[in-house]
Write an enzyme that holds these catalytic residues in place. Structure first.
Site, PDB file in Angstrom:
ATOM      1  NE  ARG A  62      -2.872   0.241   3.231  1.00 21.91           N
ATOM      2  CZ  ARG A  62      -2.342   0.446   4.299  1.00 21.91           C
ATOM      3  NH1 ARG A  62      -1.770   1.607   4.333  1.00 21.91           N
ATOM      4  NH2 ARG A  62      -2.324  -0.329   5.157  1.00 21.91           N
ATOM      5  CE1 TYR A 125     -15.179  13.157 -15.772  1.00 23.18           C
ATOM      6  CE2 TYR A 125     -14.327  12.993 -13.132  1.00 23.18           C
ATOM      7  CZ  TYR A 125     -14.875  12.522 -14.196  1.00 23.18           C
ATOM      8  OH  TYR A 125     -15.374  11.014 -14.469  1.00 23.18           O
ATOM      9  CG  ASP A 202      -8.096  17.118 -14.782  1.00 22.44           C
ATOM     10  OD1 ASP A 202      -7.249  16.494 -15.762  1.00 22.44           O
ATOM     11  OD2 ASP A 202      -8.949  16.547 -14.286  1.00 22.44           O
ATOM     12  CE  LYS A 227     -11.377   9.554 -18.627  1.00 21.77           C
ATOM     13  NZ  LYS A 227     -11.660  10.815 -18.041  1.00 21.77           N
TER      14      LYS A 227
HETATM   15  C1  LIG Z   1     -12.094  11.025 -16.699  1.00 24.42           C
HETATM   16  C2  LIG Z   1     -11.661  12.351 -16.271  1.00 24.42           C
HETATM   17  C3  LIG Z   1     -11.385  12.334 -14.717  1.00 24.42           C
HETATM   18  C4  LIG Z   1     -11.575  11.418 -13.884  1.00 24.42           C
HETATM   19  O1  LIG Z   1     -10.791  10.403 -14.032  1.00 24.42           O
HETATM   20  P1  LIG Z   1     -11.145   8.796 -13.765  1.00 24.42           P
HETATM   21  O2  LIG Z   1      -9.858   8.079 -14.213  1.00 24.42           O
HETATM   22  O3  LIG Z   1     -12.387   8.458 -14.611  1.00 24.42           O
HETATM   23  O4  LIG Z   1     -11.324   8.624 -12.214  1.00 24.42           O
HETATM   24  C5  LIG Z   1     -10.724  13.863 -14.244  1.00 24.42           C
HETATM   25  N1  LIG Z   1     -10.823  14.668 -15.134  1.00 24.42           N
HETATM   26  C6  LIG Z   1     -10.843  14.789 -16.257  1.00 24.42           C
HETATM   27  C7  LIG Z   1     -10.588  15.957 -17.271  1.00 24.42           C
HETATM   28  C8  LIG Z   1     -11.487  13.752 -16.990  1.00 24.42           C
HETATM   29  O5  LIG Z   1     -11.558  13.178 -18.370  1.00 24.42           O
END
Ligand SMILES: *Cc1c(COP(=O)(O)O)cnc(C)c1O
Length: 410
Positions: A62, A125, A202, A227
């Protein structure tokens, strides 16, 4: 307990490589004769230890694993590529891989002191906004929503005034999900640092090949690795990158105590995906710009958002700040929400699905979710361009636009 910093991986590449090369070469095992070219997947919850573990020694899975480290080194090297004050692709703390993008976002928001103000784009998001609302309802922090493209308004919100204290954190997405607005990251960092606010970006939509927020002054970068970085719609994973050793230690400590840890196979898949990131991004960006151009000229389209378009409000900023325009488009077909639904229902090659950044092209009408921001138009379809042939993608869209037009003319 916290994992101490591990030294750079034995075979990390030399500094000043292109990001495209770093994606391929970072995080490889040492080049000893007979060694594997790829890092191993280590399946062990615990490691041999007695007394206080030394630097780089593993204790319990962990708090850190040998399977995470090559990915963490590679992603940090990518986010630091071309860093003005660095000239070093591999120095500084590694990335922190977590169980999902949301786990990464939660770990970064946990850096906000209790009651601190967070300034956030009103279009971001949607689950980030849901989490912030929930934290605000609990009194953990306060939230101010801003139009992130309006630099003066964001800077004013960050500074506060009268009874409103300065922000503790500026949260940025650029381009924003799903509106594709572009923030002036460097100017906003200057405004935030003027009041000692942390800046977190982000960077999921752009990827570190297209935008490197640390070089623009940001303190923290978060990714939904799910992504583009992993890129094949087969894992859910997240990561945080920072140059600040103290912030890094706090994010690692949060991961260890809250336990949102990544599985070894997911991290292995993400590193495998990262190796082809440059090829995937190059193809999908080129196709996205081409499709944006064709959509903008189509009579069954009311509006297209993509920073590549010369008359897009974010075009000049994106050109100055990014090494490309990303592979996500926003399109509003004719016929309103019903036209958009008919458009999505009519595609045969594009996959109607949420998420983005995979090799396959996907699309969805965002307001199908009750939680999406109400300022996102009802008819906005977010399109994630994959790596298929652009003319095949276009032919499918042309047919689907006929369905939207039929609704509009009804
Ligand atoms: C999909 C997404 C997230 C969340 O990520 P997960 O891996 O689904 O938890 C956060 N920010 C953006 C811009 C996203 O497209």
């Amino acid at each position: 307990m916290d994992r101490p910093h591990t030294p750079p991986h034995a075979s990390s590449p030399p500094a000043r490589l292109s990001p495209d090369t770093i994606a391929v070469s970072a995080g490889r095992p040492a080049r000893t004769p007979g060694a594997a070219v790829n890092p191993a997947v280590v399946l062990s919850s615990t490691y041999v230890s007695q007394g206080e573990p030394g630097a780089g020694e593993h204790l319990y899975a962990r708090s850190g694993t040998p399977t995470w480290e090559p990915f963490e080194e590679a992603l940090a090297a990518l986010e630091r590529a071309g860093h003005a004050d660095a000239g070093r692709a591999t120095d500084g703390p590694p990335a922190v891989v977590l169980a999902s993008g949301m786990a990464a976002i939660a770990a970064v928001l946990a850096l906000v002191p209790v009651g601190g103000r967070v300034v956030v784009p009103r279009h971001a998001y949607q689950v980030t906004l849901v989490l912030l609302r929930e934290l605000a309802e609990r009194g953990a922090l306060t939230v101010d929503l801003v139009d992130v493209a309006d630099t003066d308004a964001v800077a004013a919100a960050v500074r506060g005034s009268g009874d409103v204290p300065p922000a503790a954190m500026l949260w940025l997405e650029s381009p924003t999900n799903p509106m594709l607005e572009v923030a002036d990251v460097a100017s906003l960092v200057t405004a935030a640092h003027g009041v000692a606010a942390l800046v977190a970006v982000d960077n999921t939509f752009a990827t570190p090949l297209v935008q490197r927020p640390l070089a623009l002054g940001a303190d923290l970068v978060v990714h939904s690795v799910t992504k583009y970085l992993a890129g094949h719609s087969d894992v859910v994973l997240g990561a945080v990158v920072t140059d600040d050793a103290d912030l890094h230690a706090r994010v690692v400590a949060h991961r260890t105590t809250h336990g949102a840890i990544a599985g070894p196979f997911e991290v292995w898949l993400a590193l495998r995906g990262l190796r082809t990131l440059a090829l995937r991004v190059e193809r999908s960006q080129r196709s996205a710009a081409e499709l944006a151009r064709r959509l903008a000229a189509h009579p069954a389209v009311r509006e297209v958002r993509h920073p590549s378009l010369p008359d897009d409000p974010g075009h000049a900023r994106a050109t100055a700040q990014m090494d490309g325009y990303g592979s996500v488009l926003g399109v509003r077909p004719v016929g309103g929400a019903a036209g958009a639904d008919a458009f999505v229902a009519a595609v045969r090659l594009w996959v109607p699905a949420t998420s983005l950044g995979g090799v396959e092209s996907t699309l969805e009408r965002r307001r199908r979710f009750g939680t999406e921001s109400l300022t996102v138009p009802e008819d906005l379809v977010r399109m994630s361009v994959g790596i298929e042939d652009v003319d095949d993608l276009w032919a499918d869209l042309e047919t689907a636009l006929d369905a939207a037009r039929a609704v509009a003319e009804d």
